[in-house]
Design an enzyme around this catalytic site. Structure first.
Site, short mmCIF file in Angstrom:
data_model
loop_
_atom_site.label_atom_id
_atom_site.label_comp_id
_atom_site.label_asym_id
_atom_site.label_seq_id
_atom_site.Cartn_x
_atom_site.Cartn_y
_atom_site.Cartn_z
N GLY A 6 1.62 9.59 3.23
CA GLY A 6 2.60 8.89 2.40
C GLY A 6 1.93 8.14 1.27
N ASP A 35 4.10 17.47 5.45
CA ASP A 35 5.06 16.67 6.19
C ASP A 35 4.41 16.32 7.52
OD1 ASP A 35 7.13 15.54 7.60
OD2 ASP A 35 8.51 17.23 7.37
N VAL A 36 4.02 15.06 7.70
CA VAL A 36 3.27 14.69 8.91
C VAL A 36 4.11 14.79 10.17
CG1 VAL A 36 1.58 13.25 7.73
CG2 VAL A 36 3.75 12.24 8.53
N ASN A 45 0.38 5.98 7.26
CA ASN A 45 1.27 5.13 6.48
C ASN A 45 2.64 5.76 6.23
OD1 ASN A 45 1.79 2.96 4.19
ND2 ASN A 45 2.14 4.96 3.27
N SER A 57 5.33 -2.63 10.53
CA SER A 57 6.22 -3.51 9.76
C SER A 57 6.52 -4.74 10.60
CB SER A 57 7.54 -2.78 9.44
OG SER A 57 8.47 -3.64 8.80
N TYR A 97 14.78 2.43 12.47
CA TYR A 97 13.51 2.14 11.78
C TYR A 97 12.69 1.13 12.58
CZ TYR A 97 10.36 0.16 8.26
OH TYR A 97 9.25 -0.30 7.60
N ALA A 126 12.79 0.46 15.72
CA ALA A 126 12.29 1.08 16.95
C ALA A 126 11.06 1.92 16.67
CB ALA A 126 13.39 1.92 17.59
N LYS A 160 8.86 1.50 14.29
CA LYS A 160 7.73 0.64 13.95
C LYS A 160 7.17 -0.07 15.18
CE LYS A 160 7.35 1.86 9.85
NZ LYS A 160 6.08 2.43 9.33
#
Length: 259
Positions: free
Chosen positions: A14, A64-65, A91, A143, A157, A159, A161
Site C-alpha cells: 500500500g 493485491d496482498v 501497511n 490503528s 475496520y 476488528a 486492526k
C-alpha cells in the site's frame, strides 16, 4: 546516532499513497531500497517518479496482498531486484464505512482480506528472505481504531486492526530465534490525500480533538516505522507504538477544554 540502513531493502505494501507513501519516502530518504505495492498502476508510477531523487531506489510491483500468490510474487521481485529483503512494512489497508446493520458479508470479507489477511500473507511470503537477512524487521501499520478506540461505521475496520495486533504477538515469539522482530505503529488522525477536499472547518475540528493541536503527518508515521527497522531496535519485538499526538488521552471533551 543510529546505524545506517542504507543499502537495505524494504517492501511497503500500500505504498503508492497515504501513510504507505510516507513510509516509503522516509525509508528511501534513509538510503533504503524500497519496493512499493498497490493495486493501481498509475498511482504506483506516480509515486516512483516523485521519489526518483531519493538516495534509496524506489520501484513498484502491482499486487493485491489479499492474494497470497501476489504476496509471494512481490517478495520474489524484491529479491531479484535487490538481492534480498530486510524489512517488510505491512501497511496496505482499506477503510470503507458501513454501519453494523448494513454491513454485508462481502464488505466484511474485503476489509479482513486486505487489512488482516494481507498482513499475514506478505509476512509469510517474506519469511525466508527476512531470515537470510539476519536482521529482519516487520512493521505493521495498525490503528488506534479497533485496538484502543471505536468509530461508528468502522466495526469491520476496527476488528481488522485489532486482529493485526493479535497476530504480531505470536508472530514475534515464533520469529524471535530467527532475528526477526515484529512491531506495529498505531496512527491517530493523519493528514493524507484522502482528506483533500474536506474543507478547512472539518480539518480544524479534527485537529481540535488532538492535544498537540494538529493532525499527524505521514512522516510522523514513517519515522516511527523507521525506528523499528533500525539495528538499535533489535531488542524490541511484539510491541505497538501509538503515534497520535495524544489523541487517545483525554477522558472527555471537557478535558480538552481545560488545556
Amino acid at each position: 546516532m543510529f546505524t545506517s540502513l542504507a543499502g537495505r531493502t524494504a517492501i511497503v505494501t500500500g505504498g503508492s499513497k497515504g501513510i504507505g507513501r510516507g513510509i516509503a519516502e522516509t525509508f528511501a530518504n534513509a538510503g533504503v531500497n524500497v519496493v512499493i505495492t498497490g493495486r493501481n498502476q498509475a498511482d504506483l508510477d506516480r509515486s516512483v517518479a516523485d521519489l526518483a531523487d531519493a538516495p534509496g531506489k524506489v520501484s513498484a510491483c502491482q499486487a493485491d496482498v489479499a492474494n497470497p500468490e501476489d504476496s509471494r510474487r512481490v517478495v520474489a521481485e524484491a529479491v531479484q531486484r535487490h538481492g534480498g529483503v530486510d524489512i517488510v512494512c505491512a501497511n496496505a489497508g482499506i477503510f470503507p464505512s458501513a454501519r453494523l446493520e448494513d454491513l454485508s458479508p462481502e464488505q466484511l470479507e474485503e476489509v479482513l482480506a486486505v487489512n488482516f489477511k494481507g498482513t499475514v500473507y506478505i509476512v509469510q511470503a517474506a519469511l525466508a528472505a527476512l531470515t537470510d537477512s539476519g536482521h529482519g524487521r516487520v512493521v505493521i501499520t495498525s490503528s488506534i481504531t479497533g485496538p484502543i478506540t471505536g468509530y461508528p461505521g468502522w466495526s469491520h475496520y476496527g476488528a481488522s486492526k485489532a486482529a493485526q495486533l493479535g497476530f504480531l504477538r505470536t508472530a514475534a515469539m515464533e520469529l524471535a530465534n530467527k532475528n526477526i522482530t515484529v512491531n506495529a505503529v498505531l496512527p491517530g488522525n493523519v493528514m493524507t490525500e484522502g482528506l483533500d477536499g474536506m474543507g478547512q472547518d472539518y480539518l480544524d475540528q479534527m485537529a481540535a480533538t488532538v492535544p498537540t493541536g494538529r493532525l499527524g503527518t505521514v512522516a510522523d508515521i514513517g519515522n516511527a516505522a523507521l525506528f523499528f527497522a533500525t539495528d538499535e531496535a533489535s531488542y524490541i519485538t511484539g510491541q505497538s507504538l501509538v503515534v497520535d499526538g495524544g489523541q487517545i488521552l483525554p477522558e472527555s471533551q471537557q478535558a480538552l477544554a481545560e488545556l
